[in-house]
Scaffold this active site. Structure first.
Site, PDB file in Angstrom:
ATOM      1  N   GLU A  11      23.720  11.690 -10.524  1.00 46.14           N
ATOM      2  CA  GLU A  11      22.512  10.823 -10.655  1.00 46.14           C
ATOM      3  C   GLU A  11      21.604  11.778 -11.758  1.00 46.14           C
ATOM      4  O   GLU A  11      21.042  12.767 -11.138  1.00 46.14           O
ATOM      5  CB  GLU A  11      21.983  10.410  -9.669  1.00 46.14           C
ATOM      6  CG  GLU A  11      22.620   9.790  -8.522  1.00 46.14           C
ATOM      7  CD  GLU A  11      22.786   8.209  -9.147  1.00 46.14           C
ATOM      8  OE1 GLU A  11      22.070   7.760 -10.022  1.00 46.14           O
ATOM      9  OE2 GLU A  11      23.693   7.583  -8.592  1.00 46.14           O
ATOM     10  N   CYS A  43      12.949   9.237 -10.548  1.00 47.24           N
ATOM     11  CA  CYS A  43      13.962   9.243 -11.722  1.00 47.24           C
ATOM     12  C   CYS A  43      13.992   7.610 -12.238  1.00 47.24           C
ATOM     13  O   CYS A  43      14.562   7.547 -13.412  1.00 47.24           O
ATOM     14  CB  CYS A  43      15.248   9.525 -10.823  1.00 47.24           C
ATOM     15  SG  CYS A  43      15.496   8.502  -9.393  1.00 47.24           S
TER      16      CYS A  43
HETATM   17  P1  NAP Z   1      17.820  20.415 -11.268  1.00 45.37           P
HETATM   18  O1  NAP Z   1      17.280  21.838 -11.679  1.00 45.37           O
HETATM   19  O2  NAP Z   1      19.223  20.127 -12.100  1.00 45.37           O
HETATM   20  O3  NAP Z   1      18.263  20.788  -9.830  1.00 45.37           O
HETATM   21  C1  NAP Z   1      18.859  19.723  -8.953  1.00 45.37           C
HETATM   22  C2  NAP Z   1      19.509  20.302  -7.520  1.00 45.37           C
HETATM   23  O4  NAP Z   1      20.508  21.287  -8.238  1.00 45.37           O
HETATM   24  C3  NAP Z   1      18.721  21.426  -6.953  1.00 45.37           C
HETATM   25  O5  NAP Z   1      18.919  21.134  -5.485  1.00 45.37           O
HETATM   26  C4  NAP Z   1      19.120  22.760  -7.494  1.00 45.37           C
HETATM   27  O6  NAP Z   1      18.993  23.869  -6.554  1.00 45.37           O
HETATM   28  C5  NAP Z   1      20.485  22.438  -7.852  1.00 45.37           C
HETATM   29  N1  NAP Z   1      21.263  23.297  -8.715  1.00 45.37           N
HETATM   30  C6  NAP Z   1      20.722  23.771  -9.791  1.00 45.37           C
HETATM   31  N2  NAP Z   1      21.702  24.575 -10.368  1.00 45.37           N
HETATM   32  C7  NAP Z   1      22.563  24.746  -9.528  1.00 45.37           C
HETATM   33  C8  NAP Z   1      24.070  25.232  -9.511  1.00 45.37           C
HETATM   34  N3  NAP Z   1      24.484  25.994 -10.684  1.00 45.37           N
HETATM   35  N4  NAP Z   1      24.977  25.007  -8.415  1.00 45.37           N
HETATM   36  C9  NAP Z   1      24.661  24.227  -7.558  1.00 45.37           C
HETATM   37  N5  NAP Z   1      23.436  23.863  -7.322  1.00 45.37           N
HETATM   38  C10 NAP Z   1      22.292  23.844  -8.527  1.00 45.37           C
HETATM   39  O7  NAP Z   1      16.959  19.355 -11.305  1.00 45.37           O
HETATM   40  P2  NAP Z   1      15.706  19.247 -10.652  1.00 45.37           P
HETATM   41  O8  NAP Z   1      14.566  19.909 -11.559  1.00 45.37           O
HETATM   42  O9  NAP Z   1      15.429  19.425  -9.128  1.00 45.37           O
HETATM   43  O10 NAP Z   1      15.280  17.518 -10.923  1.00 45.37           O
HETATM   44  C11 NAP Z   1      14.632  17.112 -11.796  1.00 45.37           C
HETATM   45  C12 NAP Z   1      15.933  16.077 -12.885  1.00 45.37           C
HETATM   46  O11 NAP Z   1      16.663  15.397 -11.792  1.00 45.37           O
HETATM   47  C13 NAP Z   1      14.993  15.299 -13.626  1.00 45.37           C
HETATM   48  O12 NAP Z   1      15.663  15.408 -15.017  1.00 45.37           O
HETATM   49  C14 NAP Z   1      15.304  13.838 -13.162  1.00 45.37           C
HETATM   50  O13 NAP Z   1      15.731  12.889 -14.297  1.00 45.37           O
HETATM   51  C15 NAP Z   1      16.744  14.081 -12.195  1.00 45.37           C
HETATM   52  N6  NAP Z   1      16.573  13.044 -11.276  1.00 45.37           N
HETATM   53  C16 NAP Z   1      17.634  12.322 -11.193  1.00 45.37           C
HETATM   54  C17 NAP Z   1      17.552  11.254 -10.083  1.00 45.37           C
HETATM   55  C18 NAP Z   1      18.666  10.125 -10.067  1.00 45.37           C
HETATM   56  O14 NAP Z   1      18.618   9.521  -8.946  1.00 45.37           O
HETATM   57  N7  NAP Z   1      19.267   9.672 -11.275  1.00 45.37           N
HETATM   58  C19 NAP Z   1      16.729  11.466  -9.183  1.00 45.37           C
HETATM   59  C20 NAP Z   1      15.750  12.302  -9.334  1.00 45.37           C
HETATM   60  C21 NAP Z   1      15.816  13.301 -10.236  1.00 45.37           C
HETATM   61  P3  NAP Z   1      17.782  24.705  -6.522  1.00 45.37           P
HETATM   62  O15 NAP Z   1      16.632  24.001  -6.313  1.00 45.37           O
HETATM   63  O16 NAP Z   1      17.997  25.876  -5.723  1.00 45.37           O
HETATM   64  O17 NAP Z   1      17.795  25.429  -8.073  1.00 45.37           O
END
Ligand code: NAP
Length: 517
Positions: free
Chosen positions: A256, A295
């Site tokens: 997602e 999101c």
């Molecule tokens: P993110 O930076 O991609 O992080 C999401 C999750 O992934 C966090 O738990 C993060 O952990 C983890 N993560 C990051 N790098 C990783 C790796 N190499 N290996 C394993 N896990 C890893 O995104 P975010 O900043 O939290 O969220 C914002 C984005 O999410 C927005 O762009 C939004 O569009 C999207 N979003 C989408 C939805 C949907 O349902 N489609 C819902 C909410 C948000 P850490 O925090 O420990 O780095």
């Protein structure tokens, strides 16, 4: 200072070193630290595989439903404390905190009742079955059974409570043990939820584990019966999808990701009508609820060219009524962004949209209420406009994850569908119209590019849910840029965690084995 530990292999485990510091986004004060350094994730996987999985698979759907019901109840009882945690570590208003936490307990309750309906069975059989040869005895069925692996859930920062619960509810009902990892920056609420659930002892041992802090080598342990459900940015999603073991072992992945969700005002809707008012209210809510960090928030607003000035005025007025600042201050309805990173990203994102052809037509000029000493990750509600939507390509490509939306004109009945499609796939599109023909044409154009389409018309203007609200009975996910995933959707969500197997043999023997007789 509070130290968040991870709940692994049946106990709380602390990582080495200070690790990451979690802040109060309204004051920038530290509220907790957490680290996963040195934690044994191999042991966590083994615990899920050998303890949690067998315990869940020994239960019927109804029994697992009862476990999920108890989870919902325990979390509901801790609601006030969870709301406080959300305000403290995610900068949410009380209303936004409830949106996350009540969404969590409601989704659990929904899947609990689904478990009850599925009853005392451990196998789901799809469809009617078919005679496979001339013999009436030789029959084929499709049986669905829980995968004997681990469901790893990696969540985004914006819904620490709902993210944990909505994924866990479905996996647990399907019979898979879960290792859940909230985003580090806002992990406090998820940590407390795990505390509540562990203390209440409502889950079988090993059914739910929690990783607080960075993922470390967690995902390197994924194997052929495991699944990975990820919510977050498209970049991280693409990286995780490409991990060698994920590809090599055919790990099932659900992503997602980003989404340039759209709202379309039908050409028939006149100012002052119920449908018009509903449209203005929805857009204003979607832009500012959770400070636009949803999101499903509306990022692009398409309106008939002749009405764009009136819409702009009405939206600016509605968004101007939103009091923003420290959520603990009187009257505040929109809090800060969740972290410094988010604030930097939103500022950079708005600059990018402005460079790419949008202009800023309105921004709240109020100061954040209750903010002290220039602290806090505050950003004002902002309205952009792009008069040439096709030239402003970046508006359809870059998601600004904050209280920002872009207003754009369209002409004719075909153009809204074409413009929505420029977003390359989204979670939700909303359409506001009372004209049957407009709805019929636009629905067909919007649906293939959207995981969900909400049609708001005058007959449901005061009953329809807002486009940003994800209901457990309807799928959540979207094609293309949105990640191509599907979660929830009632029974549909279970499929991700179940292995569908064609079983062929003597009809009577199979029906007994599958619990059909
Ligand atoms: P993110 O930076 O991609 O992080 C999401 C999750 O992934 C966090 O738990 C993060 O952990 C983890 N993560 C990051 N790098 C990783 C790796 N190499 N290996 C394993 N896990 C890893 O995104 P975010 O900043 O939290 O969220 C914002 C984005 O999410 C927005 O762009 C939004 O569009 C999207 N979003 C989408 C939805 C949907 O349902 N489609 C819902 C909410 C948000 P850490 O925090 O420990 O780095």
């Amino acid at each position: 200072m509070l130290r968040l530990k991870s709940y692994l292999a049946g106990t709380w485990k602390d990582g080495e070193g200070e690790g990451a510091t979690l802040l109060d986004p309204s004051t920038e004060e530290a509220v907790a630290t957490t680290s996963t350094k040195g934690l044994d994730f191999a042991e966590a996987f083994a615990h899920a595989r050998t303890v949690g999985g067998p315990a869940l698979r020994a239960m019927t759907f109804a029994e697992r439903g009862a476990v999920i019901k108890a989870m919902s109840k325990a979390l509901y009882e801790a609601r006030e404390a969870l709301i406080d945690d959300s305000i403290l570590n995610a900068g949410t208003t009380r209303g936004d905190a409830k949106f996350d936490i009540d969404g969590a307990t409601a989704t659990l309750a929904y899947y609990a009742s689904l478990g009850k309906k599925l009853g005392d069975t451990k196998v789901l059989v799809e469809g009617e079955g078919e005679q496979l040869t001339q013999s009436a005895r030789f029959y084929g069925y499709h049986a669905k059974l829980p995968r004997p692996g681990v469901a790893v859930h990696v969540n985004a920062f914006n819904f620490p409570a709902w993210g944990l619960a909505e994924k866990a509810a479905v996996a647990l009902l399907a019979g898979m043990p879960v290792i859940s990892k909230p985003a580090t920056a806002t992990a406090l609420t998820a940590y407390r939820m795990m505390e509540v659930l562990a203390e209440a002892k409502v889950l079988p041992e090993g059914a739910l584990q929690l990783v607080c802090g960075s993922a470390g080598d967690l995902l390197s342990h994924l194997g052929p019966q495991d699944v990975l459900a990820f919510t977050g940015s498209a970049d991280t999603g693409a990286h995780l999808r490409g991990l060698q073991n994920v590809i090599g072992r055919s790990v099932r992945v659900n992503v997602e990701a980003d989404s340039l969700n759209a709202a379309v005002l039908g050409p028939d809707v006149e100012p002052g009508t119920e449908t018009w008012n509903r449209f203005i209210r929805d857009v204003s809510t979607e832009v500012t609820q959770k400070t636009g960090q949803k999101c499903t928030a509306t990022r692009r607003v398409f309106v008939p060219k002749a009405k764009i000035d009136q819409v702009q005025e009405a939206l600016a007025e509605a968004m101007g009524r939103i009091v923003w600042g420290d959520p603990r201050a009187e009257g505040v309805r929109m809090g800060p962004l969740a972290s410094k990173q988010q604030l930097d990203d939103v500022k950079a994102g708005v600059a990018k949209l402005l460079e790419g052809g949008a202009k800023q037509v309105w921004q709240s000029d109020a100061s954040p209420v209750g903010a002290k000493g220039g602290k806090g990750f505050f950003f004002p509600p902002t309205l952009l406009r792009a008069d040439d939507p096709r030239a402003a390509a970046v508006v359809h490509e870059h998601e600004v994850f904050g209280p920002v939306t872009t207003l754009m004109p369209y002409e004719g009945n075909e153009e809204p569908g074409e413009l929505v499609a420029l977003g390359q796939g989204g979670l939700v599109a909303s359409l506001y119209s009372d004209d049957r023909e407009v709805v019929a044409n636009m629905l067909v154009a919007l649906a293939p590019w959207s995981g969900r389409v909400l049609v708001a018309s005058k007959k449901v203007a005061d009953q329809a849910t807002a486009p940003g609200l994800v209901l457990p009975s309807c799928i959540h996910g979207g094609p293309g840029r949105a990640g191509g995933g599907e979660e929830l959707g009632g029974m549909r969500g279970l499929d991700f965690y179940l292995q569908r197997t064609a079983v062929q043999g003597d009809r009577g023997l199979l029906e007994r084995a599958l619990g059909m007789r």
